[in-house]
Motif scaffolding. Structure first.
Motif, PDB file in Angstrom:
ATOM      1  N   LEU A  53       0.805  -1.220   0.000  1.00 36.77           N
ATOM      2  CA  LEU A  53       0.000   0.000   0.000  1.00 36.77           C
ATOM      3  C   LEU A  53       0.841   1.275   0.000  1.00 36.77           C
ATOM      4  O   LEU A  53       0.306   2.363   0.135  1.00 36.77           O
ATOM      5  CB  LEU A  53      -0.949   0.002   1.210  1.00 36.77           C
ATOM      6  CG  LEU A  53      -2.009  -1.087   1.210  1.00 36.77           C
ATOM      7  CD1 LEU A  53      -2.799  -1.081   2.512  1.00 36.77           C
ATOM      8  CD2 LEU A  53      -2.946  -0.946   0.033  1.00 36.77           C
ATOM      9  N   LEU A  92      -4.862  -3.477   5.238  1.00 36.22           N
ATOM     10  CA  LEU A  92      -5.558  -2.218   5.499  1.00 36.22           C
ATOM     11  C   LEU A  92      -6.687  -2.411   6.511  1.00 36.22           C
ATOM     12  O   LEU A  92      -6.933  -1.550   7.363  1.00 36.22           O
ATOM     13  CB  LEU A  92      -6.112  -1.634   4.192  1.00 36.22           C
ATOM     14  CG  LEU A  92      -6.836  -0.295   4.278  1.00 36.22           C
ATOM     15  CD1 LEU A  92      -5.904   0.802   4.768  1.00 36.22           C
ATOM     16  CD2 LEU A  92      -7.410   0.073   2.909  1.00 36.22           C
ATOM     17  N   SER A 130      -8.014   0.207   9.368  1.00 34.45           N
ATOM     18  CA  SER A 130      -9.118   1.031   8.879  1.00 34.45           C
ATOM     19  C   SER A 130     -10.446   0.355   9.204  1.00 34.45           C
ATOM     20  O   SER A 130     -10.698  -0.766   8.749  1.00 34.45           O
ATOM     21  CB  SER A 130      -8.994   1.229   7.361  1.00 34.45           C
ATOM     22  OG  SER A 130     -10.210   1.693   6.814  1.00 34.45           O
ATOM     23  N   ASP A 169      -6.772   6.876   1.276  1.00 36.17           N
ATOM     24  CA  ASP A 169      -7.608   5.860   1.933  1.00 36.17           C
ATOM     25  C   ASP A 169      -8.935   5.667   1.209  1.00 36.17           C
ATOM     26  O   ASP A 169      -9.406   4.545   1.043  1.00 36.17           O
ATOM     27  CB  ASP A 169      -7.864   6.200   3.396  1.00 36.17           C
ATOM     28  CG  ASP A 169      -6.636   5.979   4.271  1.00 36.17           C
ATOM     29  OD1 ASP A 169      -5.668   5.345   3.789  1.00 36.17           O
ATOM     30  OD2 ASP A 169      -6.647   6.444   5.418  1.00 36.17           O
ATOM     31  N   ASN A 212      -3.356  -6.775   0.296  1.00 39.06           N
ATOM     32  CA  ASN A 212      -3.157  -5.472   0.925  1.00 39.06           C
ATOM     33  C   ASN A 212      -4.424  -4.932   1.567  1.00 39.06           C
ATOM     34  O   ASN A 212      -4.360  -4.198   2.541  1.00 39.06           O
ATOM     35  CB  ASN A 212      -2.563  -4.497  -0.094  1.00 39.06           C
ATOM     36  CG  ASN A 212      -1.101  -4.788  -0.302  1.00 39.06           C
ATOM     37  OD1 ASN A 212      -0.283  -4.473   0.551  1.00 39.06           O
ATOM     38  ND2 ASN A 212      -0.763  -5.446  -1.398  1.00 39.06           N
TER      39      ASN A 212
END
Length: 194
Positions: free
Chosen positions: A28, A113, A117, A54, A109
């Motif tokens: 990322l 994340l 997140s 994002d 990925n």
């Protein structure tokens, strides 16, 4: 003056560029500037459409999940019987559009994340629950009370083979991943795994 009707086209180009850039870099650590350049536009335009990196990643994740859901629907169309439906779900999981190197890297990925997140975690949870639910629906009539555990094993193997593919970079086109999951399904239907 902005060109009328260009927003969906540019958003789609940025999403595709994001997946391609993650696939090329392998993580990322990509910039909005590089994503925008790959899409043939300015980073300011990318920020205008998505607000930040994002949000671009989340849009790419949503797109990937949408493509996967479409593959599942296509594979299930006209299929009759619980075993055939399970096989269709497995085939969709390793279909051409979902098992491309860039898409596999993006999935890996997105898992990373999702650790930081909440929005990515929610999307990943939706995918995992939907896969489990689809498997469970057709496993219940075939294996009864063992269905929840069997669905977990099959879903885990699907996700695990994505992880293996991302880490080994072996040719994904040979169909071995799908065959491995189909072998697990056959064992589950015979009642071997406990």
């Amino acid at each position: 003056m902005p060109k009328v009707g260009m927003e969906p086209i540019r958003r789609a180009a940025l999403v595709k560029a994001t997946i391609d850039e993650i696939g090329a870099v392998g993580n990322l650590d990509v910039t909005v500037s590089n994503i925008a350049k790959r899409a043939g536009m300015s980073s300011a335009l990318a920020h205008h459409y998505f607000g930040g990196k994002d949000q671009i990643f989340l849009a790419a994740m949503r797109h990937t999940l949408t493509v996967y859901a479409g593959e599942v629907r296509r594979e299930l169309h006209g299929v009759k019987g619980h075993k055939a439906r399970l096989e269709a779900i497995i085939h969709a999981s390793f279909g051409w559009s979902n098992f491309q190197p860039a898409v596999i890297a993006a999935w890996l990925n997105f898992y990373v994340l999702a650790q930081t997140s909440s929005q990515a975690h929610r999307l990943l949870t939706v995918y995992q629950r939907r896969l489990h639910s689809n498997l469970l629906h057709d496993l219940r009539p075939l294996v009864g009370a063992r269905a929840p555990a069997a669905a977990e094993r099959i879903a885990g193997m699907i996700d695990g083979l994505y992880l293996r593919q991302a880490l080994t970079k072996v040719d994904a086109e040979d169909g071995s991943a799908g065959r491995q999951v189909l072998s697990l399904l056959a064992m589950e239907l015979e009642g071997r795994p406990q």
